[in-house]
Design a protein around this motif. Sequence first.
Motif, short mmCIF file in Angstrom:
data_model
loop_
_atom_site.label_atom_id
_atom_site.label_comp_id
_atom_site.label_asym_id
_atom_site.label_seq_id
_atom_site.Cartn_x
_atom_site.Cartn_y
_atom_site.Cartn_z
N LEU A 156 24.59 16.14 22.88
CA LEU A 156 24.72 16.97 22.08
C LEU A 156 26.09 16.71 20.90
N PRO A 157 26.59 17.55 20.18
CA PRO A 157 27.40 17.87 19.18
C PRO A 157 28.12 18.57 19.36
N GLY A 158 29.31 18.11 19.61
CA GLY A 158 30.79 18.58 20.50
C GLY A 158 31.06 19.50 19.33
N PRO A 159 31.95 20.61 19.85
CA PRO A 159 32.20 21.70 19.11
C PRO A 159 33.24 21.43 17.68
N ARG A 160 32.71 22.31 17.23
CA ARG A 160 33.48 21.82 15.07
C ARG A 160 34.50 22.17 15.40
N SER A 161 35.18 21.58 15.15
CA SER A 161 36.73 21.27 14.55
C SER A 161 37.13 22.28 14.72
N ALA A 162 38.43 22.55 14.20
CA ALA A 162 39.04 24.01 14.59
C ALA A 162 39.38 23.03 12.31
N THR A 163 39.48 24.87 11.92
CA THR A 163 39.79 24.89 10.32
C THR A 163 40.69 25.42 9.94
N GLY A 164 41.22 26.08 11.09
CA GLY A 164 43.02 27.49 10.68
C GLY A 164 43.79 26.14 10.43
N ALA A 165 44.68 27.51 10.48
CA ALA A 165 46.23 26.81 10.61
C ALA A 165 46.79 25.60 11.58
N VAL A 166 48.08 24.80 11.64
CA VAL A 166 48.16 23.79 12.82
C VAL A 166 49.39 24.73 12.57
N ALA A 167 49.76 25.38 13.49
CA ALA A 167 52.08 25.50 13.89
C ALA A 167 52.88 23.95 13.52
N SER A 168 53.76 24.56 13.31
CA SER A 168 54.95 23.48 12.73
C SER A 168 55.22 23.45 14.19
N GLU A 195 37.43 23.77 21.92
CA GLU A 195 37.09 25.06 23.09
C GLU A 195 36.03 23.95 23.82
N ILE A 196 35.68 23.75 25.10
CA ILE A 196 35.24 23.14 26.22
C ILE A 196 34.07 22.95 26.60
N PRO A 197 32.97 23.01 25.95
CA PRO A 197 31.15 23.61 26.29
C PRO A 197 30.83 23.41 27.39
N ASP A 198 29.63 23.99 28.30
CA ASP A 198 29.32 23.34 29.91
C ASP A 198 29.11 21.88 29.71
N ALA A 199 28.67 21.55 27.64
CA ALA A 199 27.90 19.93 28.03
C ALA A 199 29.82 19.25 28.37
N MET A 200 30.53 19.45 28.04
CA MET A 200 31.75 18.62 28.08
C MET A 200 32.56 18.28 29.29
N GLY A 201 31.54 19.17 30.06
CA GLY A 201 32.31 19.18 31.49
C GLY A 201 34.02 20.04 31.37
N PRO A 202 33.55 21.53 31.79
CA PRO A 202 34.96 22.53 31.95
C PRO A 202 35.72 22.04 33.43
N LEU A 203 36.59 22.16 34.05
CA LEU A 203 36.69 22.17 35.20
C LEU A 203 36.28 22.69 36.03
N ALA A 204 36.18 22.74 37.41
CA ALA A 204 35.30 23.22 38.27
C ALA A 204 36.04 23.52 39.78
N PHE A 206 35.24 26.68 28.30
CA PHE A 206 36.48 27.50 27.99
C PHE A 206 37.18 27.80 26.69
N ALA A 207 37.45 28.67 26.62
CA ALA A 207 38.09 29.40 25.02
C ALA A 207 39.69 28.18 24.99
N VAL A 208 39.78 28.33 23.40
CA VAL A 208 40.78 27.91 23.13
C VAL A 208 41.26 28.82 23.11
N GLY A 209 43.22 28.22 23.63
CA GLY A 209 44.04 29.28 23.89
C GLY A 209 44.25 29.51 25.62
N GLU A 210 43.01 29.44 26.12
CA GLU A 210 42.96 29.56 27.39
C GLU A 210 43.40 28.73 27.77
N VAL A 211 44.35 28.79 29.77
CA VAL A 211 44.79 27.69 30.43
C VAL A 211 44.40 28.37 32.27
#
Length: 312
Positions: free
Chosen positions: A31-43, A182-191, A234-239
């Motif tokens: 399956l296609p992976g999540p789209r790469s982030a296109t927003g700001a990148v922190a210094s 992002e880690i969708p189901d198809a990528m194998g999130p931590l269980a 997993f959503a971006v920023g979730e730990v």
Amino acid sequence: MATPWTGDDQEWWDWYMTLAHDADIAPAPLLPGPRSATGAVASDREVTEALAAPYALPDEAVAFFGRHGFVRLPHVLAPAVVAALARCADRLLTAAHGTDNPGRFLALEQLWPREPLMRSVALSRRLGDIAARLLGVDALRLYHDNILSKEPLCGRTPWHRDSDHYPLDSTAVVTSWIPLGEIPDAMGPLACLSRREAARALSGLPASPHRRSYDELVAARLHEAAARPVATPFAVGEVSFHASDCFHTAGPNRTTAPRRVLSCTYYEDGSRIVDEPTALSGAWTDFVPGVRPGEVAASALNPVVGTRAPAS
């Protein structure tokens, strides 16, 4: 398996992933992976400041961790910080392994002594203080940091609990798991399996965790007991943080993109190395250099990185 490990850390991971009883997966379709982030990148400075800032850890999250042995925390990192860390991880992995590694689980360990951005993660008071409060201890030391990359077509991570791997005599050990996107189901999130479910389904396991039969037995026991781990995307920023007694696994990566994670393991200050480390501990002397079995685990590579905040 009392014989110590004699290879390097990547060789250990290559071996370890074979312990999943269904390690091989069909090569297609991906399956296609999540789209790469296109927003700001922190210094680099912004990353360091963000990882030094305190996190408002709810009492409910601490209680959840105590009951279940793991917890997921939202908005620990801003998307721009994650993007900067992901860019750094991509650079390091490409330099070490190239760009074509189908089916492999790649790992880079002990990055913080030489990589400033990785140092910001490994020595982060934000993450270290969360870990100390979750465990309820006064001070935590760093065991190691790593980048973990589950490449496309990489199979399942075998069921395990970290207490069988780290050569530490303490139960106050916790690992952070920081997705670099992002880690969708198809990528194998931590269980992660709740302590309650583990007590109900997995008591008295007779198999050894260094054999493939162990993973197969755990899976069979959980199926019989209708016990299911928490394995949501997993959503971006979730730990996520999981204790050393938390049984966990992760599914195969069935996407075209690598599933990349930063991770740090912490342990209570004053813990000792066990008397007889085994091959399951991998190249542990790289992480606690100069410390012998039975001695306090406190080398120059194990700084104190987290303390428990005073009760409010």
